[in-house]
Design an enzyme around this catalytic site. Structure first.
Site, PDB file in Angstrom:
ATOM      1  N   ASP A  85      47.173  88.364  10.003  1.00 51.88           N
ATOM      2  CA  ASP A  85      46.882  89.083  11.234  1.00 51.88           C
ATOM      3  C   ASP A  85      46.098  90.363  10.912  1.00 51.88           C
ATOM      4  O   ASP A  85      45.034  90.285  10.303  1.00 51.88           O
ATOM      5  CB  ASP A  85      48.203  89.348  11.970  1.00 51.88           C
ATOM      6  N   ARG A  86      46.577  91.549  11.302  1.00 54.14           N
ATOM      7  CA  ARG A  86      45.833  92.785  11.024  1.00 54.14           C
ATOM      8  C   ARG A  86      45.605  92.954   9.525  1.00 54.14           C
ATOM      9  O   ARG A  86      44.545  93.426   9.084  1.00 54.14           O
ATOM     10  CB  ARG A  86      46.572  94.008  11.565  1.00 54.14           C
ATOM     11  N   ARG A 119      42.612  91.180   8.438  1.00 55.87           N
ATOM     12  CA  ARG A 119      41.361  91.876   8.780  1.00 55.87           C
ATOM     13  C   ARG A 119      41.076  92.993   7.768  1.00 55.87           C
ATOM     14  O   ARG A 119      39.928  93.223   7.389  1.00 55.87           O
ATOM     15  CB  ARG A 119      41.428  92.392  10.212  1.00 55.87           C
ATOM     16  N   TRP A 172      44.561  92.689  22.812  1.00 53.94           N
ATOM     17  CA  TRP A 172      43.294  93.111  22.224  1.00 53.94           C
ATOM     18  C   TRP A 172      42.520  94.011  23.188  1.00 53.94           C
ATOM     19  O   TRP A 172      41.711  94.828  22.756  1.00 53.94           O
ATOM     20  CB  TRP A 172      42.435  91.884  21.878  1.00 53.94           C
ATOM     21  N   TYR A 223      43.726  99.004  16.839  1.00 52.60           N
ATOM     22  CA  TYR A 223      42.984  98.109  17.725  1.00 52.60           C
ATOM     23  C   TYR A 223      41.732  98.777  18.286  1.00 52.60           C
ATOM     24  O   TYR A 223      40.692  98.111  18.459  1.00 52.60           O
ATOM     25  CB  TYR A 223      43.894  97.603  18.842  1.00 52.60           C
ATOM     26  N   HIS A 282      52.107  81.696  14.927  1.00 50.99           N
ATOM     27  CA  HIS A 282      51.231  82.714  14.340  1.00 50.99           C
ATOM     28  C   HIS A 282      51.667  83.173  12.953  1.00 50.99           C
ATOM     29  O   HIS A 282      50.843  83.686  12.191  1.00 50.99           O
ATOM     30  CB  HIS A 282      51.201  83.912  15.298  1.00 50.99           C
TER      31      HIS A 282
END
Length: 297
Positions: free
Chosen positions: A113-114, A117, A159, A220, A279
């Site tokens: 997830d984050r 990134r 988001w 975000y 997820h």
């Protein structure tokens, strides 16, 4: 468990420490021996999301599981006018510095997830440090924004909610942070009972901190702004190290994107497959995740 350093019942054999990097404190759990392996969590989790897989990985690797800046018990600096304090470039630099402070100049990275990134940006900015890259349940940020449609905006509403100007989302979540966090997890976890109650209590503890909630919004906001600018500047660059993309077969990313195709636009050596979960395979189907990691790493 109330913010103390260490959760031996959940991650036996690990030791916890706070590491100062460029004036920012990062909480890290370190365990095992062998080649170094960095684990990066996502939202709304902390490093404890790895508790079902980290001890097994520590049998083969020196495992470092951290709280990203802004999350868990790491520091939560102000975001700044353009949210650059929470850019993935800055967050990646944190983690490279953590690994260097532990004596590791080269290491593999698994990000969810984050954290995935952050790992994507790390592989671009620090290609000499990252040896192998595993990205869990994401398509590239720019790709997901570019292809936004009603279904994606509905499924991933946060988001677009969390990026609203300060302090709209912060105030609204503050009304009932446990409810927001629990509903978020319930919408993404597809294996009933996958989140250990002790870990959920830690996620809630951290989410109740206004500084954490603000930092998450800044994360975000950065993703919708400065991170897209950085990605655009690097539009022709490719990740050079082997990349394994994994995603939940019951989740949103696999339903809306050809995950491997999105990463083949960004990297030279891509493999991967879905896992039968939502997820968070590290909590939902840890054996399947370990099998995939063992084969790749």
């Amino acid at each position: 468990m109330s913010g103390i350093i260490g959760y031996p019942a959940l991650m036996p054999g690990f030791r916890w420490q706070d590491i100062e990097v460029e004036g920012v404190r990062i909480r890290a759990a370190v365990g095992g021996s062998g080649p170094p392996l960095l684990l990066l969590h996502g939202h709304p989790q902390t490093h404890l999301t790895w508790h079902k897989v980290a001890p097994a990985l520590a049998e083969r690797f020196t495992v470092v599981a951290t709280d990203l800046r802004g999350y868990g018990d790491s520091a939560k600096p102000p975001g700044g006018g353009n949210h650059a304090t929470y850019s993935k470039r800055t967050m990646a630099a944190d983690q490279v510095a953590v690994m260097r402070s532990l004596g590791f100049d080269h290491f593999a990275v698994v990000g969810h997830d984050r954290g995935a990134r952050v790992a994507h940006r790390m592989a671009l900015d620090h290609p000499g440090q990252v040896t192998r890259l595993v990205l869990i349940d994401i398509a590239p940020t720019a790709t997901m924004y570019d292809r936004t449609d009603k279904e994606f905006a509905t499924r991933y509403f946060w988001w677009f909610f969390l990026i609203q100007p300060f302090d709209l989302p912060e105030r609204m979540i503050a009304a009932d942070p446990d409810f927001f966090l629990d509903r978020h997890l319930a919408g993404q976890i597809k294996v009933e009972g996958a989140v250990d109650p002790r870990v959920l209590a830690e996620y809630r503890r951290c989410y109740r901190d206004p500084a954490t909630r603000h930092a998450i919004c800044e994360d975000y906001r950065a993703a919708a702004g400065i991170d897209l600018e950085d990605d655009a500047e690097d539009g022709d660059r490719r990740i050079e190290v082997p990349l394994l993309a994994l995603w939940g077969g019951r989740g949103t990313v696999g339903a809306l994107y050809d995950v491997l195709a999105t990463w083949r636009d960004k990297a030279r050596d891509v493999s991967g497959h879905p896992i039968d979960c939502g997820h968070s395979p590290q909590e939902e189907t840890p054996r399947d995740l370990l099998q995939a990691l063992d084969a790749f790493l």
